[in-house]
Design an enzyme around this catalytic site. Structure first.
Site, short mmCIF file in Angstrom:
data_model
loop_
_atom_site.label_atom_id
_atom_site.label_comp_id
_atom_site.label_asym_id
_atom_site.label_seq_id
_atom_site.Cartn_x
_atom_site.Cartn_y
_atom_site.Cartn_z
N ALA A 1 15.63 -4.65 -12.97
CA ALA A 1 14.95 -3.86 -11.95
C ALA A 1 13.45 -4.08 -12.01
CB ALA A 1 15.28 -2.38 -12.15
N MET B 1 11.77 -6.39 -10.06
CA MET B 1 11.41 -7.63 -9.40
C MET B 1 11.61 -7.53 -7.89
SD MET B 1 10.18 -10.67 -9.77
CE MET B 1 10.24 -10.79 -11.57
N LYS C 1 12.41 -4.52 -5.81
CA LYS C 1 12.64 -3.08 -5.75
C LYS C 1 13.42 -2.66 -4.52
CE LYS C 1 8.35 -1.82 -8.19
NZ LYS C 1 8.88 -1.04 -9.31
N ASN D 1 2.37 -3.22 -16.59
CA ASN D 1 2.42 -2.67 -15.25
C ASN D 1 2.33 -1.15 -15.28
OD1 ASN D 1 4.93 -1.18 -13.92
ND2 ASN D 1 5.72 -2.43 -15.63
N PHE E 1 6.85 3.23 -9.50
CA PHE E 1 7.99 3.31 -8.59
C PHE E 1 7.57 3.17 -7.12
CE2 PHE E 1 10.72 6.24 -11.58
CZ PHE E 1 10.94 5.16 -12.42
N SER F 1 18.91 0.83 -9.58
CA SER F 1 18.18 1.73 -10.46
C SER F 1 17.57 2.85 -9.63
CB SER F 1 17.07 0.95 -11.19
OG SER F 1 16.30 1.82 -11.99
N SER G 1 10.76 5.26 -17.54
CA SER G 1 9.52 4.58 -17.15
C SER G 1 8.32 5.38 -17.64
CB SER G 1 9.44 4.42 -15.62
OG SER G 1 8.15 3.98 -15.24
N ASN H 1 5.44 5.31 -16.25
CA ASN H 1 4.44 5.33 -15.18
C ASN H 1 4.62 6.43 -14.15
OD1 ASN H 1 3.18 2.98 -16.24
ND2 ASN H 1 4.81 1.73 -15.34
N THR H 2 5.61 7.32 -14.36
CA THR H 2 5.76 8.51 -13.53
C THR H 2 5.56 9.71 -14.44
OG1 THR H 2 7.30 7.46 -11.98
CG2 THR H 2 7.35 9.87 -12.12
N LYS I 1 18.99 4.13 -18.68
CA LYS I 1 17.98 3.18 -19.19
C LYS I 1 17.03 3.93 -20.10
CE LYS I 1 15.05 -0.67 -17.82
NZ LYS I 1 14.69 -1.57 -16.71
N ASN J 1 13.43 -0.13 -21.55
CA ASN J 1 12.35 -0.14 -20.57
C ASN J 1 11.09 -0.71 -21.23
OD1 ASN J 1 10.88 0.56 -18.15
ND2 ASN J 1 12.29 2.26 -17.85
N TYR K 1 13.08 -10.24 -16.84
CA TYR K 1 12.04 -9.80 -15.90
C TYR K 1 10.75 -10.55 -16.16
CZ TYR K 1 8.67 -7.09 -13.29
OH TYR K 1 7.66 -6.73 -12.44
#
Length: 343
Positions: free
Chosen positions: A65, A67, A69, A114, A118, A143, A179, A181-182, A217, A246, A320
């Site tokens: 996931a 690449m 989205k 990164n 999302f 995902s 993740s 990043n959220t 995940k 992840n 990835y």
């Protein structure tokens, strides 16, 4: 070597050395030229069929996931040799993601950082695209994650919406609770929150009349105790498997020449993640005595990395960062390097 020495430098020059622009242009090009790529399939494809999660995979190497989205280039990935594709992470609500710049290439470290957040068109948009264009010719994982605007207390309904919208199209779902990043997302890995989420998603899936596998995940940054607790919850709630792992918040393994990039916030992937992802896969396999099937991802940059993942207990692997940095030749090398191994 051709990709590393000629293709990748050219792509970066044309994109003013902006990794996200390279990514966007690549996915756009693949989405437009997918039919023309079919003759490449015999070059990159490896026939090494395995059964995993009750599904038949043409080979063990999948696209992770992140690449693609929004599922824009689904027809292209099998032509480049992938045995399955995971799209997303998608959320209930469309969202732009975090402010740019948010993607950083670390070629000396063989890594990527990164903090995309999302960025996606939303679960319903993906469902509409799949309804109109169809699925790829290989198993499709989707995902799903929490929208940034959704309070953590309402996260369950966010995931349920995406599950309902995409249930007709997914061969498996990846429940992304890891993740970095959220804001607050990783709190969903805690026992109580995860138990509630998994119970509701299992119930929703049953109501939809299907038995689509649900995989969790996990983050590589969990302690062994926290990971063991997460595994107990997954087993209690009949989760079909795990995806490990992840991206990481650690910066261990970043080359000194790229220390300035290590200061960027976000998740690190690629070579610095290889050892930790392998440790997590081995821990999961041993702790559950093989009861939870595992898709191994993180720092796979060659056949030896993939072989070690399988030895540690993974049934499939995903690429990835290695694919982004080294191109489709990596898919062929990895899939051929692990072909014929017992499942």
């Amino acid at each position: 070597m051709l990709f590393d020495k000629i293709v990748r430098p050219a792509l970066y020059r044309l994109a003013f050395h902006d990794p996200e622009l390279v990514h966007e242009r690549t996915v756009t090009l693949l989405s437009r030229t997918a039919p023309a790529l079919r003759p490449l399939s015999p070059v990159y494809r490896t026939d090494d069929p395995v059964t995993f999660l009750g599904l038949r995979f043409p080979n063990r190497v999948g696209l992770a996931a992140g690449m693609d989205k929004n599922g824009r280039a689904l027809a292209a990935w099998p032509a480049l040799g992938f045995g399955f594709v995971e799209v997303g992470t998608v959320t209930r609500h469309p969202q732009p993601g975090n402010p740019k710049p948010r993607l950083f290439s670390l070629p000396v470290s063989d890594a990527v950082i990164n903090r995309m957040g999302f960025n996606n068109e939303g679960a319903q948009a993906l469902a509409d695209r799949l309804a109109a264009q169809g699925k790829p010719g290989v198993p499709l994982g989707i995902s799903i994650g929490k929208s940034k605007v959704t309070p953590l207390a309402d996260a369950v309904e966010d995931y349920r919406f995406s599950l309902r919208a995409l249930h007709p199209y997914a061969d498996y779902f990846a429940i992304n609770v890891s993740s970095p990043n959220t804001p607050g997302l990783r709190e969903l890995q805690d026992r109580t929150a995860l138990a509630e989420l998994l119970a509701e998603l299992r119930r929703t899936s049953a109501e939809l009349g299907g038995n689509t596998p649900l995989l969790v995940k996990v983050a590589p940054d969990l302690t062994d105790d926290a990971l063991a607790e997460l595994l107990e919850v997954c087993l209690e709630h009949g989760v079909s498997g795990l995806i490990a792992t992840n991206t990481t918040l650690s910066r261990e393994g970043v080359a000194p020449a790229e220390a300035h990039l290590a200061a960027e916030t976000g998740g690190l992937s690629g070579r610095p993640l290889t050892a930790r992802s392998l440790e997590v896969v081995r821990f999961v396999h041993e702790r559950t005595v093989g009861r939870l099937p595992i898709i191994g991802v993180g720092g796979i940059l060659g056949p030896d990395d993939a072989s070690r993942m399988l030895d540690a207990g993974a049934g499939l692997v995903q690429l990835y960062s290695g694919f982004a940095l080294h191109g489709p030749g990596l898919v062929r090398r990895v899939s051929r390097g692990i072909a014929g191994r017992p499942c």
